[in-house]
Every structure is written in structure tokens, then in C-alpha cells.
Design a protein around this motif. Structure first.
Motif, PDB file in Angstrom:
ATOM      1  N   SER A  36       0.758  -1.317  -0.060  1.00 24.23           N
ATOM      2  CA  SER A  36       0.181   0.024  -0.183  1.00 24.23           C
ATOM      3  C   SER A  36       0.751   1.271  -0.056  1.00 24.23           C
ATOM      4  CB  SER A  36      -0.933   0.055   1.328  1.00 24.23           C
ATOM      5  OG  SER A  36      -1.807  -1.098   1.248  1.00 24.23           O
ATOM      6  N   ARG A  53      -9.883   2.625  -4.105  1.00 25.01           N
ATOM      7  CA  ARG A  53     -10.124   1.745  -2.972  1.00 25.01           C
ATOM      8  C   ARG A  53     -11.376   1.773  -2.192  1.00 25.01           C
ATOM      9  NH1 ARG A  53      -5.269   4.579  -3.477  1.00 25.01           N
ATOM     10  NH2 ARG A  53      -3.453   3.439  -3.592  1.00 25.01           N
ATOM     11  N   VAL A  58     -10.914  -3.261  -5.055  1.00 24.68           N
ATOM     12  CA  VAL A  58      -9.726  -2.325  -5.513  1.00 24.68           C
ATOM     13  C   VAL A  58      -9.899  -2.180  -7.130  1.00 24.68           C
ATOM     14  CG1 VAL A  58      -7.512  -1.846  -5.726  1.00 24.68           C
ATOM     15  CG2 VAL A  58      -8.270  -2.745  -3.798  1.00 24.68           C
TER      16      VAL A  58
END
Length: 299
Positions: A36, A53, A58
Motif C-alpha cells: 500500500s 479503494r 480495488v
């Protein structure tokens, strides 16, 4: 593009394909939090969001979709090129240089190569015909093939033939007007075909005999001198004199009646041909395959 950008783009591709940080992190072998952070750093450098997100999914943004469509094929092409290079590295290739006598080259090396080379088209073999004890290191030759008793002790030696015997032969026409020798000393009354070898300082090769523990080296005489075993054989077949050759070299002509053998009880077996090379040599895949193809196996 620097190295960090390349790594970050690969991370982005993984997430875009998997549509999941969890699955992408597992494939990349890193933690989800580290992945991330990489994506956040990439987005900050580009000044735009690449991934949407949510708690459930996603998905690439419009910019992310465009980036994915642009770079995914390029990285796939790079992967394919790297795979092709890896295959080339693992595929045996290169040139192997051997020094051997005519008989060893014809009867040992060539039969092995007829099976090996069609399977490995990138392997090339150069055969240098030589009767001397070639310094394979100085001459930049990979290996030599000689009778085992002649191979230096500091060399790695691999047997490539069974034990050998020598044979004294002449044609029926030659013996039509001459008595056959019964002991090696009788050869002094015969026209013998001589071989000149660099191994012996350029002198003529003395024919070697043994019986009942008694060894004899006979310096024969004759009208012809060669430096090729093939020509010795031709000369004997044409009735020009007696020749001293490897048994296997003349066996087809003995069976067919074109040559007659004498003094066989004075020619005991001796160590067969061995392939030899320096112990410090690191064999290439091509060289190792050739050695295995030549290795003598008891039937």
C-alpha cells in the motif's frame, strides 16, 4: 525510468491484475501495508490517483486503466525476453576442440557425434588429427584422446574404448611371394610400412611386441614412410608392405580376406583409448554432454 519506478510499476500491475492488495502482496512476497505504501508513493510522484479503494474492492481509475494498458504489454514482453535468454543459457552451446588419432576420430568420436549433435544443434566440435602427445593447455584444445597408458597422471581420464590390440597385416598378394614372419625378428626381412610420429621426436615408430613376459621393440625397414594411419592401411591393401595398425582398424579387411594377419600371438591387449583433460578445467554443459556421449560402457 529509475529502478524505484520500475519496482513500483510492477507493484501497481500486480494490484491492478488481482484487484486486491491482499492477493497482490502474497504474489509479490511482501506485506499488504508495504505494498500500500509503494502505491501511495507512486501516486504521489505522478500526482494522480491510480486505484480506487473501497472496503470490498480495488479498481483502477481512468488514469490507472490507461497506465495499465500501456505498460502491461511492455513488461510482458520483457518477461518473455528474459525467459528466452534463460532458455539460451541452459541450452548447451559452444565449440569443443578435440585432438585424436585418425582411428579414434573415425571409430570412437564420429559415431558418438552422430547421436549427440542432432539433439544439440548449437554444439560444435572441432577435431584435430594428431599422433603426438598434444599439450592441450598450450594448444588451447579442450581434450585429447589417446591410449590410457600415455595419459599424464595429472589429467582427468575417461575411458572411451575397450582394451586394444595391435595387428601386423599384409595383403594376400604381398604374401604370395614371401614367407610369413613367425617371430618379430623375421620382420627385418620384410618390406614394412613405417609411421613417423612427432611423439618420438620425428623418428620412425618402433613396432612393439610382447609374449610370455618378453618385450621386443623392432625397428622395421621398408620403402615407404607415412605420417597417417589411413595411408598405412591403403599401402597394405595395395600390397606395398606390412602395416602395424590397431586391430579394430583392420578387422573388416581381415574378415573380408583383403588382409592377412601375422604375429597375433605377439600382440597382447593394452589399455584402450581415454579422453583426457586438465583436472582444473570447469566443464561446460556442451563439454560434459560430449564426455558422456564418448564414455565407454561395458556391454
Amino acid at each position: 525510468m529509475n529502478r524505484d519506478d520500475a519496482g513500483d510499476l510492477l507493484a501497481f500491475l500486480a494490484v491492478a491484475r488481482e484487484r486486491s492488495f491482499t492477493r497482490a502482496a502474497a504474489k509479490l512476497g511482501m506485506t499488504q501495508s508495504a505494498l500500500s505504501q509503494i502505491i501511495r508513493n507512486l501516486e504521489e510522484r505522478l500526482g494522480m490517483r491510480l486505484l480506487n479503494r473501497t472496503t470490498r474492492s480495488v479498481t483502477p481509475t481512468q488514469a490507472g486503466e490507461r497506465l495499465f494498458a500501456s505498460i502491461a504489454p511492455k513488461f510482458s514482453e520483457i518477461d518473455a525476453d528474459l525467459a528466452a535468454l534463460s532458455e539460451l543459457r541452459e541450452k548447451p552451446a559452444g565449440t569443443v576442440r578435440l585432438t585424436a588419432t585418425e582411428y579414434a576420430a573415425s571409430e570412437i568420436v564420429l559415431p558418438a557425434l552422430t547421436k549427440l549433435l542432432p539433439k544439440y544443434p548449437d554444439i560444435h566440435v572441432e577435431i584435430v588429427i594428431d599422433y603426438g602427445l598434444t599439450n592441450i593447455v598450450a594448444q588451447q584444445v579442450d581434450a585429447g584422446i589417446r591410449p590410457g597408458e600415455l595419459v599424464a597422471k595429472d589429467m582427468i581420464a575417461v575411458r572411451v574404448s575397450p582394451d586394444l590390440r595391435m595387428a601386423v597385416v599384409g595383403s594376400p598378394s604381398y604374401f604370395a611371394a614371401r614367407k610369413r614372419p613367425r617371430v618379430p625378428q623375421d620382420l627385418t626381412h620384410h618390406n614394412c610400412l613405417n609411421l613417423r610420429l612427432p611423439t618420438h621426436g620425428g623418428s620412425l615408430y618402433a613396432w612393439e611386441f610382447e609374449k610370455g613376459g618378453r618385450e621386443l621393440n623392432v625397428r622395421v625397414d621398408g620403402q615407404l614412410v607415412f605420417n597417417s594411419a589411413g595411408l598405412l592401411l591403403d599401402g597394405a591393401l595395395k600390397g606395398l608392405g606390412l602395416a602395424y595398425l590397431t586391430e579394430g582398424h583392420v578387422q573388416p579387411y581381415l574378415s573380408g580376406g583383403k588382409l592377412v594377419r601375422v604375429l597375433s600371438d605377439w600382440c597382447p591387449p593394452f589399455s584402450g583409448y581415454h579422453l583426457y583433460y586438465p583436472s582444473r578445467r570447469q566443464p561446460s554443459p556442451a563439454f560434459s554432454l560430449l564426455v558422456d556421449a564418448l564414455r565407454y560402457r561395458e556391454k
